[in-house]
Design a protein around this motif. Structure first.
Motif, PDB file in Angstrom:
ATOM      1  N   GLN A 161       0.843  -1.190   0.000  1.00  0.00           N
ATOM      2  CA  GLN A 161       0.000   0.000   0.000  1.00  0.00           C
ATOM      3  C   GLN A 161       0.887   1.253   0.000  1.00  0.00           C
ATOM      4  O   GLN A 161       1.963   1.258   0.604  1.00  0.00           O
ATOM      5  N   SER A 162       0.415   2.285  -0.673  1.00  0.00           N
ATOM      6  CA  SER A 162       1.163   3.542  -0.719  1.00  0.00           C
ATOM      7  C   SER A 162       0.196   4.716  -0.696  1.00  0.00           C
ATOM      8  O   SER A 162      -0.946   4.606  -1.143  1.00  0.00           O
ATOM      9  N   VAL A 163       0.692   5.841  -0.159  1.00  0.00           N
ATOM     10  CA  VAL A 163      -0.115   7.047  -0.095  1.00  0.00           C
ATOM     11  C   VAL A 163       0.821   8.248  -0.115  1.00  0.00           C
ATOM     12  O   VAL A 163       1.941   8.180   0.384  1.00  0.00           O
ATOM     13  N   SER A 164       0.347   9.339  -0.709  1.00  0.00           N
ATOM     14  CA  SER A 164       1.156  10.548  -0.799  1.00  0.00           C
ATOM     15  C   SER A 164       1.275  11.220   0.567  1.00  0.00           C
ATOM     16  O   SER A 164       0.327  11.247   1.349  1.00  0.00           O
ATOM     17  N   ILE A 165       2.447  11.749   0.852  1.00  0.00           N
ATOM     18  CA  ILE A 165       2.666  12.489   2.094  1.00  0.00           C
ATOM     19  C   ILE A 165       2.464  13.979   1.799  1.00  0.00           C
ATOM     20  O   ILE A 165       3.189  14.583   0.995  1.00  0.00           O
ATOM     21  N   THR A 166       1.463  14.565   2.430  1.00  0.00           N
ATOM     22  CA  THR A 166       1.134  15.969   2.185  1.00  0.00           C
ATOM     23  C   THR A 166       2.080  16.889   2.965  1.00  0.00           C
ATOM     24  O   THR A 166       2.865  16.443   3.811  1.00  0.00           O
ATOM     25  N   ALA A 167       1.992  18.187   2.672  1.00  0.00           N
ATOM     26  CA  ALA A 167       2.893  19.160   3.293  1.00  0.00           C
ATOM     27  C   ALA A 167       2.720  19.216   4.808  1.00  0.00           C
ATOM     28  O   ALA A 167       3.689  19.366   5.556  1.00  0.00           O
ATOM     29  N   ASP A 168       1.478  19.082   5.277  1.00  0.00           N
ATOM     30  CA  ASP A 168       1.259  19.142   6.721  1.00  0.00           C
ATOM     31  C   ASP A 168       1.738  17.875   7.428  1.00  0.00           C
ATOM     32  O   ASP A 168       1.829  17.844   8.657  1.00  0.00           O
ATOM     33  N   GLN A 169       2.029  16.826   6.676  1.00  0.00           N
ATOM     34  CA  GLN A 169       2.537  15.580   7.261  1.00  0.00           C
ATOM     35  C   GLN A 169       4.047  15.418   7.042  1.00  0.00           C
ATOM     36  O   GLN A 169       4.593  14.352   7.312  1.00  0.00           O
ATOM     37  N   GLU A 170       4.701  16.458   6.582  1.00  0.00           N
ATOM     38  CA  GLU A 170       6.110  16.370   6.203  1.00  0.00           C
ATOM     39  C   GLU A 170       6.988  15.877   7.353  1.00  0.00           C
ATOM     40  O   GLU A 170       7.930  15.105   7.147  1.00  0.00           O
ATOM     41  N   PHE A 171       6.697  16.315   8.557  1.00  0.00           N
ATOM     42  CA  PHE A 171       7.540  15.965   9.697  1.00  0.00           C
ATOM     43  C   PHE A 171       6.885  14.942  10.623  1.00  0.00           C
ATOM     44  O   PHE A 171       7.391  14.697  11.722  1.00  0.00           O
ATOM     45  N   ALA A 172       5.780  14.359  10.190  1.00  0.00           N
ATOM     46  CA  ALA A 172       5.105  13.339  11.002  1.00  0.00           C
ATOM     47  C   ALA A 172       5.760  11.978  10.755  1.00  0.00           C
ATOM     48  O   ALA A 172       6.303  11.723   9.678  1.00  0.00           O
ATOM     49  N   ASN A 173       5.690  11.117  11.766  1.00  0.00           N
ATOM     50  CA  ASN A 173       6.241   9.775  11.560  1.00  0.00           C
ATOM     51  C   ASN A 173       5.279   8.951  10.717  1.00  0.00           C
ATOM     52  O   ASN A 173       4.101   9.291  10.540  1.00  0.00           O
ATOM     53  N   ILE A 174       5.780   7.826  10.190  1.00  0.00           N
ATOM     54  CA  ILE A 174       4.997   7.012   9.247  1.00  0.00           C
ATOM     55  C   ILE A 174       3.741   6.451   9.899  1.00  0.00           C
ATOM     56  O   ILE A 174       2.670   6.403   9.271  1.00  0.00           O
ATOM     57  N   SER A 175       3.832   6.053  11.153  1.00  0.00           N
ATOM     58  CA  SER A 175       2.645   5.508  11.836  1.00  0.00           C
ATOM     59  C   SER A 175       1.540   6.553  11.918  1.00  0.00           C
ATOM     60  O   SER A 175       0.356   6.246  11.681  1.00  0.00           O
ATOM     61  N   SER A 176       1.910   7.788  12.220  1.00  0.00           N
ATOM     62  CA  SER A 176       0.907   8.857  12.300  1.00  0.00           C
ATOM     63  C   SER A 176       0.295   9.133  10.934  1.00  0.00           C
ATOM     64  O   SER A 176      -0.922   9.386  10.822  1.00  0.00           O
ATOM     65  N   VAL A 177       1.118   9.070   9.885  1.00  0.00           N
ATOM     66  CA  VAL A 177       0.599   9.288   8.532  1.00  0.00           C
ATOM     67  C   VAL A 177      -0.456   8.247   8.199  1.00  0.00           C
ATOM     68  O   VAL A 177      -1.543   8.563   7.701  1.00  0.00           O
ATOM     69  N   TRP A 178      -0.162   6.983   8.467  1.00  0.00           N
ATOM     70  CA  TRP A 178      -1.119   5.932   8.128  1.00  0.00           C
ATOM     71  C   TRP A 178      -2.374   6.004   8.988  1.00  0.00           C
ATOM     72  O   TRP A 178      -3.483   5.743   8.502  1.00  0.00           O
ATOM     73  N   GLN A 179      -2.213   6.333  10.255  1.00  0.00           N
ATOM     74  CA  GLN A 179      -3.392   6.465  11.102  1.00  0.00           C
ATOM     75  C   GLN A 179      -4.314   7.569  10.587  1.00  0.00           C
ATOM     76  O   GLN A 179      -5.546   7.399  10.533  1.00  0.00           O
ATOM     77  N   SER A 180      -3.721   8.689  10.173  1.00  0.00           N
ATOM     78  CA  SER A 180      -4.527   9.798   9.662  1.00  0.00           C
ATOM     79  C   SER A 180      -5.213   9.429   8.350  1.00  0.00           C
ATOM     80  O   SER A 180      -6.407   9.699   8.148  1.00  0.00           O
ATOM     81  N   VAL A 181      -4.477   8.780   7.439  1.00  0.00           N
ATOM     82  CA  VAL A 181      -5.040   8.423   6.133  1.00  0.00           C
ATOM     83  C   VAL A 181      -6.160   7.394   6.286  1.00  0.00           C
ATOM     84  O   VAL A 181      -7.223   7.496   5.636  1.00  0.00           O
ATOM     85  N   GLU A 182      -5.959   6.389   7.121  1.00  0.00           N
ATOM     86  CA  GLU A 182      -6.971   5.345   7.282  1.00  0.00           C
ATOM     87  C   GLU A 182      -8.247   5.872   7.932  1.00  0.00           C
ATOM     88  O   GLU A 182      -9.323   5.291   7.762  1.00  0.00           O
ATOM     89  N   LYS A 183      -8.139   6.971   8.663  1.00  0.00           N
ATOM     90  CA  LYS A 183      -9.328   7.548   9.293  1.00  0.00           C
ATOM     91  C   LYS A 183     -10.064   8.521   8.372  1.00  0.00           C
ATOM     92  O   LYS A 183     -11.295   8.566   8.367  1.00  0.00           O
TER      93      LYS A 183
END
Length: 267
Positions: free
Chosen positions: A87-109
């Motif tokens: 699975q892959s998803v684009s990392i937006t500007a507001d997620q630039e400094f977030a860790n990968i786990s936080s990125v996936w949690q946000s996207v899945e929600k």
């Protein structure tokens, strides 16, 4: 944000009595960074490192997929039904400094529809595989339909392949991120027979040295005794044994002549 996978199929070569590793390359051809995550239908059978991460624009990442050692090899006509899902998803500007786990949690929600997915099949190859002209491995029988995806489990050591009658499971699971190292060769130590042989050789050497020392001592004593005898013989040289004293021969002859003359003249 689609990604590219190479190779399109993971092929593991027999024998399977030890861990086998294949490399999977995930490339990001897009102009923005992406986050990726790897899942599998058989989480107990495989170990993946890394199983998630970030790929910069135009870059790729190498993923090691390890097939756990099996108790025994599957039949020659067995066709593996395991699959991997990337699975892959684009990392937006507001997620630039977030860790990968936080990125996936946000996207899945909030943005599940933005997740891109690509599947990879798994093939078990014989030790010497014949390849068709189309590049596919030759198998003796048609493979059965693949099972549903399964749930994860942390214990993934030494499991035999699933049989056709095994119960199905219903969820896609992430692979265990802990990397299982392949078996290392145990250093070879000296055997008891080698140690015994060395001990015997040392005993023989010591015995030889002891005999040599005793012989040298004996020869020294004999030389000393011989030296003493020779010295004693030199001392006695020149000594003559005196015979018993008696009448000299000349005197006896004169006496005999005198007796003869006396007898001649008087008788």
């Amino acid at each position: 944000m689609s990604i590219e996978l190479h190779p399109p199929e993971l092929k593991f070569k027999r024998p399977f009595d030890r861990e086998t590793v294949q490399k999977l390359y995930i490339k990001n051809p897009n102009s923005a960074p992406v986050a990726f995550k790897v899942k599998t239908t058989a989480p107990k059978q495989y170990c993946v490192r890394p199983n998630s991460g970030r790929i910069e624009a135009g870059q790729d990442v190498e993923v090691a997929v390890l097939l756990q050692a099996m108790r025994e090899d599957p039949p020659a006509d067995f066709r593996c039904r395991d699959k991997f899902l990337v699975q892959s998803v684009s990392i937006t500007a507001d997620q630039e400094f977030a860790n990968i786990s936080s990125v996936w949690q946000s996207v899945e929600k909030t943005a599940k529809d933005q997740i891109q997915e690509k599947k990879i099949r798994v093939a078990y190859l014989p030790a010497e595989v014949s390849i068709h002209q189309n590049g596919e491995p030759e198998v003796s029988q048609k493979a059965p339909s693949p099972p549903p995806y399964t749930s994860p489990s942390p214990d993934s050591h030494h499991l035999a392949p699933k049989s056709e009658g095994s119960p199905s499971r219903d969820t896609v699971s992430e692979t265990d991120g802990e990397h299982v190292e392949a078996h290392e060769t145990v250093p070879i130590s000296k055997t008891m027979a080698d140690q015994l042989a060395e001990a015997k050789a040392q005993i023989a050497t010591l015995s030889k040295q002891l005999k040599s020392s005793a012989t040298q001592k004996k020869m020294g004593d004999l030389a000393m005794e011989t030296k003493e005898k020779v010295a004693a013989g030199v001392t006695n040289i020149g000594r003559t044994t005196q015979g018993p004293e008696g009448v000299p021969v000349q005197l006896a002859a004169v006496l005999c002549l005198a007796a003869f003359l006396l007898a001649y003249f008087f008788f």
